[in-house]
Design a protein around this motif. Sequence first.
Motif, PDB file in Angstrom:
ATOM      1  N   GLN A 220       0.833  -1.205   0.000  1.00  8.91           N
ATOM      2  CA  GLN A 220       0.000   0.000   0.000  1.00  8.91           C
ATOM      3  C   GLN A 220       0.868   1.255   0.000  1.00  8.91           C
ATOM      4  N   VAL A 221       1.919   1.252   0.812  1.00  8.25           N
ATOM      5  CA  VAL A 221       2.827   2.405   0.863  1.00  8.25           C
ATOM      6  C   VAL A 221       3.497   2.617  -0.495  1.00  8.25           C
ATOM      7  N   LEU A 222       3.948   1.524  -1.116  1.00  7.17           N
ATOM      8  CA  LEU A 222       4.621   1.635  -2.413  1.00  7.17           C
ATOM      9  C   LEU A 222       3.666   2.122  -3.499  1.00  7.17           C
ATOM     10  N   VAL A 223       2.466   1.579  -3.526  1.00  5.89           N
ATOM     11  CA  VAL A 223       1.495   1.987  -4.545  1.00  5.89           C
ATOM     12  C   VAL A 223       1.067   3.437  -4.322  1.00  5.89           C
ATOM     13  N   ASN A 224       0.866   3.808  -3.064  1.00  9.87           N
ATOM     14  CA  ASN A 224       0.530   5.204  -2.770  1.00  9.87           C
ATOM     15  C   ASN A 224       1.603   6.149  -3.308  1.00  9.87           C
ATOM     16  N   LYS A 225       2.848   5.749  -3.137  1.00  4.48           N
ATOM     17  CA  LYS A 225       3.963   6.630  -3.518  1.00  4.48           C
ATOM     18  C   LYS A 225       4.244   6.604  -5.014  1.00  4.48           C
ATOM     19  N   PHE A 226       4.233   5.410  -5.611  1.00  4.16           N
ATOM     20  CA  PHE A 226       4.718   5.294  -6.985  1.00  4.16           C
ATOM     21  C   PHE A 226       3.615   5.159  -8.034  1.00  4.16           C
ATOM     22  N   ALA A 227       2.405   4.852  -7.623  1.00  2.72           N
ATOM     23  CA  ALA A 227       1.295   4.820  -8.580  1.00  2.72           C
ATOM     24  C   ALA A 227       0.369   6.015  -8.378  1.00  2.72           C
ATOM     25  N   ASP A 228       0.142   6.363  -7.103  1.00  2.00           N
ATOM     26  CA  ASP A 228      -0.749   7.487  -6.802  1.00  2.00           C
ATOM     27  C   ASP A 228       0.015   8.759  -6.462  1.00  2.00           C
ATOM     28  N   ASN A 512       0.108  -4.764 -18.079  1.00  2.00           N
ATOM     29  CA  ASN A 512      -0.432  -6.115 -18.226  1.00  2.00           C
ATOM     30  C   ASN A 512      -1.817  -6.267 -17.619  1.00  2.00           C
ATOM     31  N   GLY A 513      -2.449  -5.134 -17.319  1.00  2.00           N
ATOM     32  CA  GLY A 513      -3.812  -5.167 -16.804  1.00  2.00           C
ATOM     33  C   GLY A 513      -3.927  -5.631 -15.369  1.00  2.00           C
ATOM     34  N   LEU A 514      -2.829  -5.552 -14.613  1.00  2.00           N
ATOM     35  CA  LEU A 514      -2.838  -6.012 -13.226  1.00  2.00           C
ATOM     36  C   LEU A 514      -3.124  -4.857 -12.279  1.00  2.00           C
ATOM     37  N   ASN A 515      -3.668  -5.198 -11.134  1.00  2.00           N
ATOM     38  CA  ASN A 515      -3.802  -4.238 -10.046  1.00  2.00           C
ATOM     39  C   ASN A 515      -2.448  -4.180  -9.336  1.00  2.00           C
ATOM     40  N   PRO A 516      -1.746  -3.041  -9.383  1.00  2.00           N
ATOM     41  CA  PRO A 516      -0.405  -2.986  -8.783  1.00  2.00           C
ATOM     42  C   PRO A 516      -0.387  -3.375  -7.311  1.00  2.00           C
ATOM     43  N   LEU A 517      -1.456  -3.055  -6.583  1.00  2.00           N
ATOM     44  CA  LEU A 517      -1.500  -3.392  -5.159  1.00  2.00           C
ATOM     45  C   LEU A 517      -1.542  -4.906  -4.965  1.00  2.00           C
ATOM     46  N   GLU A 518      -2.402  -5.580  -5.703  1.00  2.00           N
ATOM     47  CA  GLU A 518      -2.487  -7.040  -5.600  1.00  2.00           C
ATOM     48  C   GLU A 518      -1.183  -7.687  -6.064  1.00  2.00           C
ATOM     49  N   TYR A 519      -0.627  -7.154  -7.140  1.00  2.00           N
ATOM     50  CA  TYR A 519       0.607  -7.719  -7.687  1.00  2.00           C
ATOM     51  C   TYR A 519       1.759  -7.603  -6.696  1.00  2.00           C
ATOM     52  N   LEU A 520       2.003  -6.399  -6.176  1.00  2.00           N
ATOM     53  CA  LEU A 520       3.130  -6.206  -5.265  1.00  2.00           C
ATOM     54  C   LEU A 520       2.943  -6.974  -3.963  1.00  2.00           C
ATOM     55  N   THR A 521       1.708  -7.031  -3.468  1.00  2.00           N
ATOM     56  CA  THR A 521       1.453  -7.784  -2.237  1.00  2.00           C
ATOM     57  C   THR A 521       1.828  -9.249  -2.418  1.00  2.00           C
ATOM     58  N   ASP A 522       1.364  -9.838  -3.506  1.00  2.00           N
ATOM     59  CA  ASP A 522       1.639 -11.256  -3.748  1.00  2.00           C
ATOM     60  C   ASP A 522       3.123 -11.500  -4.011  1.00  2.00           C
ATOM     61  N   PRO A 540       5.728  -9.165 -14.105  1.00  2.00           N
ATOM     62  CA  PRO A 540       4.319  -8.817 -14.365  1.00  2.00           C
ATOM     63  C   PRO A 540       3.680  -9.575 -15.523  1.00  2.00           C
ATOM     64  N   HIS A 541       4.412  -9.770 -16.613  1.00  2.00           N
ATOM     65  CA  HIS A 541       3.808 -10.430 -17.771  1.00  2.00           C
ATOM     66  C   HIS A 541       3.677 -11.941 -17.588  1.00  2.00           C
ATOM     67  N   ASN A 542       4.330 -12.494 -16.553  1.00  2.00           N
ATOM     68  CA  ASN A 542       4.217 -13.931 -16.268  1.00  2.00           C
ATOM     69  C   ASN A 542       3.391 -14.226 -15.023  1.00  2.00           C
ATOM     70  N   TRP A 543       3.118 -13.213 -14.238  1.00  2.00           N
ATOM     71  CA  TRP A 543       2.573 -13.410 -12.888  1.00  2.00           C
ATOM     72  C   TRP A 543       1.178 -14.019 -12.889  1.00  2.00           C
ATOM     73  N   LYS A 544       1.017 -14.972 -11.990  1.00  2.00           N
ATOM     74  CA  LYS A 544      -0.298 -15.533 -11.695  1.00  2.00           C
ATOM     75  C   LYS A 544      -0.442 -15.562 -10.181  1.00  2.00           C
ATOM     76  N   PRO A 545      -1.595 -15.179  -9.652  1.00  2.00           N
ATOM     77  CA  PRO A 545      -1.765 -15.152  -8.191  1.00  2.00           C
ATOM     78  C   PRO A 545      -1.446 -16.507  -7.575  1.00  2.00           C
ATOM     79  N   ALA A 546      -0.867 -16.471  -6.372  1.00  2.00           N
ATOM     80  CA  ALA A 546      -0.490 -17.713  -5.694  1.00  2.00           C
ATOM     81  C   ALA A 546      -1.713 -18.537  -5.334  1.00  2.00           C
ATOM     82  N   ASN A 547      -2.793 -17.867  -4.974  1.00  2.00           N
ATOM     83  CA  ASN A 547      -4.005 -18.587  -4.553  1.00  2.00           C
ATOM     84  C   ASN A 547      -4.946 -18.800  -5.729  1.00  2.00           C
TER      85      ASN A 547
END
Length: 547
Positions: A220-228, A512-522, A540-547
């Motif tokens: 959240q801190v990273l996305v707040n700073k670098f995306a928002d 790649n159409g990902l939510n940066p928050l979900e991506y960085l958290t995972d 990012p272009h290979n990522w699949k959620p762990a769950n």
Amino acid sequence: MTVPTPEQIAKMDADQLRALLLGQIKANSALQVQTSELQSSNTQLLAANTNLQAVNAELQVVVKYKDAVISKITLELALHKRLRFSKKAESLTAEQRHLFDETLDGDTAQIEQEELDKLPEQDKVIVTKALQPKRKPLPPELPRTEIRHEPDSTLCKCGCQLKRIGEDVAEKLDYQPGTFSVERHIRGKWVCDECETLIQAPVPAHVIDKGMATTNLLAQVLVNKFADHLPLYRQEQIFERTGYKLSASTMGSWVGQCGAALQPLVDALRTQILQQGVLHADETPITMLCAKQALKTGSVSKKAYLWAYATTQHADIKAVVFDFAEGRSGQHAKAFLEGWSGTLICDDYQGYKALIKDNQITEAACMAHARRKFFELFAANKSHIAQAALEQFNAIYAVEAQLQDIQPDERRHRRQTEIEPLMDKLRQWLLDHKIKVPDGSSTMKAIDYSLKRWDALTTFLDDPHTPIDNNWVENQIRPIAVGRKNWLFAGSLRSGQRNAAIMSLVQSAKLNGLNPLEYLTDVMDRLPTQPYSKINELLPHNWKPAN
């Protein structure tokens, strides 16, 4: 006790001899007791000495680590402090001073993490334990969630049932948008009464070893700073309104440590990009605070550059890597693209010219830049010549717009049959008007810009994978303008490089159409245990959620 001579013993009667013998036995017993006590003391001293040697060895590891860190940050810290409290600091705004401080926190944390990562695993444990700061307990009023970590089996290897004798509890601060909570990680202690074996589940791996924040909060801190584009001091204010005050200093340390942890992922992304045959390149200025320069010249900042390298819309992967450098020299692009060959879409900057000349790189010019020269001319004085040029550029773009979602071979064919005649017509038109306009005029400059770069402007006709312009990467840089306005500047070269690395992952995730928050958290959840051989799975272009 006085020992009698042989002559004296010879003159003794039986009672005297008996008394002498008993006295000797008693003295020997006392001596044996003393000897035993001395041996025990000696054993204790040897054990204490061994323990002191072990402690000394650990201290040497810690001292060596601290020396390495101190040697890196001493000069930087001194320069920053001298500037921070000097008269020159009066030229900094309140916002700039906030960023100044958070940069120092982030840089220090990153240096410490980088030096820690260089240590052998055994030494890393020693240093982490020795330097682990004592933190205040998290507020009791925050809601808590228990997460239990128990052994896979409570059966001892000897066959006996283990008995639970206690537990260790570690609390981490978690954050879901608008709400703080606490994760209580409980690790039970299990012992075997027969063989006295103690078993406990290991501490879960974390991107910041023994850190207070969950990956949800870090992301959240990273996305707040670098995306928002929210500086940390503003995040501090927002989080305080949410129910918990996180200092900008603490978050600055987190950003530094996360930046160091994520760097291998960015390096892997760069490697993937350099496997592409066609790349976009562009750069944009970023003001960088320079303490050394400020103390020498009085200027607190200098112009640095954020370079962007991106795959094309037609590539099989979507990615962009930002590279922060102190200047605009072509050497920076050369260093990033070292060993790469292919087609580079770029503007007319001379830094790229040297790169193209020295390497096996084909230049592809940006049609949008050529068109822009005439657009600016038309916007300035409604030039009829500029209007005529724009009509021809627009005709070319109208055809190109139809070719984005077709197969490469068909795209090449239609470019050569439909766009190439339009390009030939445009070139002849430029040549015809070149002799009609005054030398040195704005119109002549616009015409010359296209004619001098004609070969590069037509590269896309023969290569279906090469875009017509550089707009794709310019769109990736555009969010930086928003961030640049809010950050005001990069606090140091190191922080600029760290920002560029994290922004590479954030922007590539968005591509790649990902939510940066979900991506960085995972990713930060999995990164500590991800084998380096499989690190590409987290790109990012290979990522699949762990769950």
